[in-house]
Design a protein around this motif. Sequence first.
Motif, PDB file in Angstrom:
ATOM      1  N   PRO A 164       4.982  14.168  -4.163  1.00  0.00           N
ATOM      2  CA  PRO A 164       5.207  15.386  -3.373  1.00  0.00           C
ATOM      3  C   PRO A 164       5.730  15.027  -1.991  1.00  0.00           C
ATOM      4  O   PRO A 164       5.465  13.945  -1.462  1.00  0.00           O
ATOM      5  N   GLU A 165       6.504  15.957  -1.409  1.00  0.00           N
ATOM      6  CA  GLU A 165       7.080  15.703  -0.087  1.00  0.00           C
ATOM      7  C   GLU A 165       5.988  15.584   0.978  1.00  0.00           C
ATOM      8  O   GLU A 165       6.037  14.729   1.838  1.00  0.00           O
ATOM      9  N   SER A 166       4.982  16.456   0.894  1.00  0.00           N
ATOM     10  CA  SER A 166       3.872  16.413   1.847  1.00  0.00           C
ATOM     11  C   SER A 166       2.636  16.997   1.182  1.00  0.00           C
ATOM     12  O   SER A 166       2.719  17.657   0.144  1.00  0.00           O
ATOM     13  N   PHE A 167       1.498  16.772   1.801  1.00  0.00           N
ATOM     14  CA  PHE A 167       0.262  17.315   1.261  1.00  0.00           C
ATOM     15  C   PHE A 167       0.268  18.841   1.333  1.00  0.00           C
ATOM     16  O   PHE A 167      -0.238  19.522   0.443  1.00  0.00           O
TER      17      PHE A 167
ATOM     18  N   TYR B 265       2.157  20.202  -1.547  1.00  0.00           N
ATOM     19  CA  TYR B 265       1.352  20.026  -2.754  1.00  0.00           C
ATOM     20  C   TYR B 265       0.299  21.125  -2.851  1.00  0.00           C
ATOM     21  O   TYR B 265       0.072  21.698  -3.917  1.00  0.00           O
ATOM     22  N   ARG B 266      -0.368  21.441  -1.748  1.00  0.00           N
ATOM     23  CA  ARG B 266      -1.406  22.476  -1.746  1.00  0.00           C
ATOM     24  C   ARG B 266      -0.841  23.845  -2.094  1.00  0.00           C
ATOM     25  O   ARG B 266      -1.535  24.682  -2.655  1.00  0.00           O
ATOM     26  N   GLN B 267       0.422  24.099  -1.751  1.00  0.00           N
ATOM     27  CA  GLN B 267       1.024  25.391  -2.063  1.00  0.00           C
ATOM     28  C   GLN B 267       1.155  25.588  -3.574  1.00  0.00           C
ATOM     29  O   GLN B 267       1.044  26.692  -4.071  1.00  0.00           O
ATOM     30  N   LYS B 268       1.388  24.494  -4.295  1.00  0.00           N
ATOM     31  CA  LYS B 268       1.604  24.589  -5.738  1.00  0.00           C
ATOM     32  C   LYS B 268       0.355  24.248  -6.554  1.00  0.00           C
ATOM     33  O   LYS B 268       0.318  24.501  -7.747  1.00  0.00           O
ATOM     34  N   ALA B 269      -0.662  23.651  -5.937  1.00  0.00           N
ATOM     35  CA  ALA B 269      -1.840  23.171  -6.675  1.00  0.00           C
ATOM     36  C   ALA B 269      -2.692  24.331  -7.150  1.00  0.00           C
ATOM     37  O   ALA B 269      -2.746  25.385  -6.529  1.00  0.00           O
ATOM     38  N   GLN B 270      -3.375  24.120  -8.271  1.00  0.00           N
ATOM     39  CA  GLN B 270      -4.287  25.118  -8.820  1.00  0.00           C
ATOM     40  C   GLN B 270      -5.616  24.445  -9.132  1.00  0.00           C
ATOM     41  O   GLN B 270      -5.635  23.371  -9.707  1.00  0.00           O
ATOM     42  N   GLN B 271      -6.689  25.070  -8.722  1.00  0.00           N
ATOM     43  CA  GLN B 271      -8.029  24.622  -9.067  1.00  0.00           C
ATOM     44  C   GLN B 271      -8.879  25.866  -9.168  1.00  0.00           C
ATOM     45  O   GLN B 271      -9.227  26.458  -8.162  1.00  0.00           O
ATOM     46  N   HIS B 272      -9.177  26.291 -10.376  1.00  0.00           N
ATOM     47  CA  HIS B 272      -9.892  27.551 -10.613  1.00  0.00           C
ATOM     48  C   HIS B 272      -9.097  28.711 -10.030  1.00  0.00           C
ATOM     49  O   HIS B 272      -9.651  29.637  -9.480  1.00  0.00           O
TER      50      HIS B 272
ATOM     51  N   HIS C  86       0.812  -1.207   0.000  1.00  0.00           N
ATOM     52  CA  HIS C  86       0.000   0.000   0.000  1.00  0.00           C
ATOM     53  C   HIS C  86       0.848   1.260   0.000  1.00  0.00           C
ATOM     54  O   HIS C  86       0.332   2.351   0.243  1.00  0.00           O
ATOM     55  N   THR C  87       2.126   1.164  -0.262  1.00  0.00           N
ATOM     56  CA  THR C  87       2.959   2.363  -0.272  1.00  0.00           C
ATOM     57  C   THR C  87       2.607   3.217  -1.482  1.00  0.00           C
ATOM     58  O   THR C  87       2.290   2.695  -2.554  1.00  0.00           O
ATOM     59  N   PRO C  88       2.651   4.540  -1.330  1.00  0.00           N
ATOM     60  CA  PRO C  88       2.310   5.415  -2.461  1.00  0.00           C
ATOM     61  C   PRO C  88       3.276   5.200  -3.625  1.00  0.00           C
ATOM     62  O   PRO C  88       4.482   5.070  -3.427  1.00  0.00           O
TER      63      PRO C  88
END
Length: 120
Positions: free
Chosen positions: A43-46, A49-56, A29-31
């Motif tokens: 990504p190193e951490s969630f 990831y959120r810092q770089k993610a784009q959604q609208h 079950h490892t990513p």
Amino acid sequence: MNATKILQQGRQPMIRFLGKRTTPSKIDHTPQVHPASPTHSLPESFASYRQKAQQHGPLNQTNKFSTSHIGASPGSSLGPVEAGKGTFFDRSELPQRFQRMAWSEAEIEAIESGGASLHA
């Protein structure tokens, strides 16, 4: 009712499974990185990831209004919205040859009569 009993007694499934049903004893079950990933790395951490993610738009925007849900900040706070070169927001901004043509009286009459006025 008897015909139904007879039909059900001779029914066999068309799919045949080979061997006994067993579940694997060890499942990894490892990513894993998706094979089509452009970076081929996780990504190193969630949070990173959120810092770089784009959604609208960027997800890490901070504003004087609450940004906890869509529509929390007014559209004017996003700044002016201008069409790029060669793009238009409305058909009336296009050159004259691409704008809507005005309907003539004959066309309006033909549409309202269902086309009968053209043959009368």
